[in-house]
Design an enzyme around this catalytic site. Structure first.
Site, PDB file in Angstrom:
ATOM      1  N   ASP A   1      41.725   4.120 -15.712  1.00  0.00           N
ATOM      2  CA  ASP A   1      40.823   5.234 -16.047  1.00  0.00           C
ATOM      3  C   ASP A   1      41.544   6.585 -15.953  1.00  0.00           C
ATOM      4  O   ASP A   1      41.001   7.602 -16.365  1.00  0.00           O
ATOM      5  CB  ASP A   1      39.597   5.206 -15.111  1.00  0.00           C
TER       6      ASP A   1
ATOM      7  N   ARG B   1      46.275  11.559 -18.870  1.00  0.00           N
ATOM      8  CA  ARG B   1      47.622  12.077 -18.580  1.00  0.00           C
ATOM      9  C   ARG B   1      48.695  11.252 -19.280  1.00  0.00           C
ATOM     10  O   ARG B   1      49.767  11.749 -19.559  1.00  0.00           O
ATOM     11  CB  ARG B   1      47.825  12.147 -17.061  1.00  0.00           C
TER      12      ARG B   1
ATOM     13  N   ASP C   1      35.966   6.947 -23.510  1.00  0.00           N
ATOM     14  CA  ASP C   1      36.684   6.494 -22.320  1.00  0.00           C
ATOM     15  C   ASP C   1      35.771   5.611 -21.477  1.00  0.00           C
ATOM     16  O   ASP C   1      34.926   6.099 -20.731  1.00  0.00           O
ATOM     17  CB  ASP C   1      37.157   7.702 -21.495  1.00  0.00           C
TER      18      ASP C   1
ATOM     19  N   LYS D   1      34.438   2.147 -15.724  1.00  0.00           N
ATOM     20  CA  LYS D   1      33.533   3.088 -15.055  1.00  0.00           C
ATOM     21  C   LYS D   1      32.186   2.429 -14.788  1.00  0.00           C
ATOM     22  O   LYS D   1      31.841   1.430 -15.431  1.00  0.00           O
ATOM     23  CB  LYS D   1      33.286   4.304 -15.965  1.00  0.00           C
TER      24      LYS D   1
ATOM     25  N   GLU E   1      43.773   7.793 -17.832  1.00  0.00           N
ATOM     26  CA  GLU E   1      44.472   7.538 -19.094  1.00  0.00           C
ATOM     27  C   GLU E   1      44.859   8.822 -19.820  1.00  0.00           C
ATOM     28  O   GLU E   1      45.815   8.840 -20.588  1.00  0.00           O
ATOM     29  CB  GLU E   1      43.589   6.671 -19.995  1.00  0.00           C
TER      30      GLU E   1
ATOM     31  N   ASP F   1      35.128  12.849 -24.122  1.00  0.00           N
ATOM     32  CA  ASP F   1      36.442  12.894 -23.480  1.00  0.00           C
ATOM     33  C   ASP F   1      37.541  13.344 -24.445  1.00  0.00           C
ATOM     34  O   ASP F   1      38.720  13.242 -24.145  1.00  0.00           O
ATOM     35  CB  ASP F   1      36.765  11.503 -22.898  1.00  0.00           C
TER      36      ASP F   1
ATOM     37  N   LYS G   1      43.809  16.619 -25.344  1.00  0.00           N
ATOM     38  CA  LYS G   1      43.483  15.220 -25.048  1.00  0.00           C
ATOM     39  C   LYS G   1      42.310  14.803 -25.922  1.00  0.00           C
ATOM     40  O   LYS G   1      41.265  15.438 -25.915  1.00  0.00           O
ATOM     41  CB  LYS G   1      43.103  15.063 -23.574  1.00  0.00           C
TER      42      LYS G   1
HETATM   43 ZN    ZN Z   1      39.431  10.243 -19.736  1.00  0.00          ZN
HETATM   44 MN    MN Z   2      39.412   8.120 -17.806  1.00  0.00          MN
END
Ligand code: ZN
Ligand code: MN
Length: 506
Positions: free
Chosen positions: A354, A358, A277, A284, A356, A295, A272
């Protein structure tokens, strides 16, 4: 890459001290157990009177030779070294000794000073693997991310790097090769750390892809998919994450074909790579949001691993695939309530923008297993805050559909100190991601948050042996250890290199 230390290996010739006893100008490092005795060769190099000096200083300083303790002395006259650094190794337990940690501790004591290191003590003479691990630990400890500091740390400060270590070790045939392998591995870990530490205005998806492309120099084949390519393939879940950002998404496929049979199915690693993010429309809170530059630690690990495998010419066909996006709120951003069709054809209702990672992984996992038919897939992702609640920063969460693969990875974790803890997958979690309107929704709520994320990913791997590693706790903001003082830990490179080495090389 940041300045590391340079390490030279010299054999401890039997009988006969090196031309310049005690190195020139830097430190002379000696190791002792709890009896404080020096090996005969160490005593010879340190010169007459050194053993007595160490014994007296140890009494004054209450130095007992315990593992990872040190006694630092001004060198006696007659030695060209400036300081004598005596490092304790504790009770004799050579079998279980962590040589990387010892190397890291030693480098930490030296800071940016150069040194001659006599790596043996009574009863212990390290072989190639031990010397390689020691040098790995020293290199990793010396890494420091200070590219954006206009004033660099002064010489001699903790963890500065830049010094030169000469390791005097017992003569051994396989030494040079083992140490070179460790050098490539250290470079891979440091590359991963570097990517995680870089700020998000510098390391956007395009720049990340460029840095991955640099692996071509090592013989890694690189393919970069841009947004047009992804649209054509149908990676709409990944693109939905990217659509709120001014930065274009990228997918990078890296192939190292070191196996004897070029047609053999590769082992595959998927990362990933959310370069920043913000959470998107489900934004957030602002506290700590700067950490979300990390991230992309999963993707960073995959690039670092490919570097390590290629630089030691690992006899394996390995594939790395990383999904690189930025998740931002914008007039074009995806909304909660949107339904996207993933590459697999399965539809996903977006509940929380959030969640995201996956969505990115769903398309990359599907692409890899359909296109390359890998022997196994291991994905790494800073996926859920919930994994920190469960496991803190001691373990990555491991989810797997294959017991043998999971056991192998657990063992590699114990061997490298990058430990994993197996978590459950079970059909019961599927109920939590059922959607009223689509095949699934992208979050199952607070309870079992890491497990429902893994259960979601499982729908994109079919029957391929697979492990999902949730590294949100270990990939960044790592607690200080003897081998790491960097915010971005480079976690997973050593672990996966070890897994490949132990089980998948010809
Ligand atoms: Zn993330
Ligand atoms: Mn996220």
């Amino acid at each position: 890459m940041a300045d590391g230390i340079s390490i030279e290996i010299e054999s401890l010739a039997t009988g006969g001290a090196p031309a310049k006893p005690g190195g020139s100008g830097g430190d002379l490092v000696l190791f002792v157990g709890e009896d404080l005795a020096l090996s005969p060769r160490a005593a010879e190099i340190a010169g007459p009177g050194a053993a007595d000096l160490v014994a007296r200083a140890a009494g004054v300083e209450r130095f007992k030779g315990k593992a990872l303790s040190a006694l630092v002395l001004t060198a006696p006259s007659g030695l060209s070294a400036e300081r004598l650094v005596v490092i304790g190794t504790g009770a004799d337990e050579a079998a279980g000794r962590d040589w990387a940690t010892l190397g890291g501790f030693t480098a930490g004591k030296l800071g940016s000073r150069s040194a001659t290191v006599v790596l043996e003590w009574p009863g212990t003479a390290p072989g190639p693997d031990e010397v390689a691990a020691f040098s790995l630990g020293a290199r990793l400890r010396a890494y420091k991310f200070d590219r954006y500091k206009s004033k660099k740390a002064a010489e001699g400060e903790e963890s500065g790097g830049g010094g030169r270590l000469t390791l005097l070790v017992p003569e051994n045939a396989g030494l040079k090769k083992a140490v070179r392998g460790a050098e490539g591995l250290a470079e891979g870990v440091i590359l991963a750390r570097e990517l995680v530490n870089e700020p998000p205005n510098v390391l956007d998806p395009e720049e990340f892809a460029r840095r991955a492309e640099a692996l071509e120099k090592l013989g890694v084949e690189i393919e970069v998919l841009d947004e047009k390519d992804m649209k054509k393939l149908g990676m709409r879940a990944l693109l939905a994450v990217a659509q709120g950002s001014a930065k274009e998404a990228r997918v990078v496929i890296m192939r190292w074909n070191g196996g004897e049979d070029p047609a053999e199915a590769p082992v595959a690693f998927i990362g990933k790579g959310v370069c920043f993010d913000s959470g998107g429309i489900s934004i957030k809170g602002s506290g700590g949001m700067e950490d979300m530059k990390g991230d992309m630690a999963g993707a960073a690990c995959v690039v670092g691993l490919m570097h390590a495998l290629a630089s030691r010419k690992a006899k394996v066909n390995a594939l790395g695939a990383i999904g690189l996006v930025e998740n931002m709120p914008d007039g074009k951003a995806q909304r909660p309530g949107d339904i996207v069709t993933s590459l697999s054809g399965q539809t996903i209702e977006i509940i929380n923008t959030d969640a995201e990672g996956r969505l990115v992984l769903a398309d990359v996992l599907w692409h890899v297993q359909q296109t390359y038919k890998p022997r196994f897939m291991i994905d790494l992702a800073t996926l859920t805050g919930a994994i920190l609640v469960a496991l803190g920063q001691e373990f990555a969460g491991m989810f797997s559909n294959n017991d043998e693969l999971a056991q192998r990875l657990s063992a590699a974790g114990e061997a490298t100190g990058e430990r994993v803890w197996r978590m459950p997958l079970t059909p019961g979690f599927d109920k939590l991601i059922e959607s009223k309107f689509a095949d699934m929704k992208n979050t199952g709520g607070r309870h079992g948050g890491s497990a429902t994320a893994a259960q979601f990913l499982k729908r994109y791997v079919n029957d391929v042996p697979w492990i999902h590693l949730d590294i949100a706790g270990v990939g960044m903001s790592a607690p200080a250890t003897e081998v790491n003082r960097s915010w971005g830990s480079g976690w997973g490179v050593r672990l996966l290199d070890r897994l490949v080495r132990d089980h998948y090389e010809a």
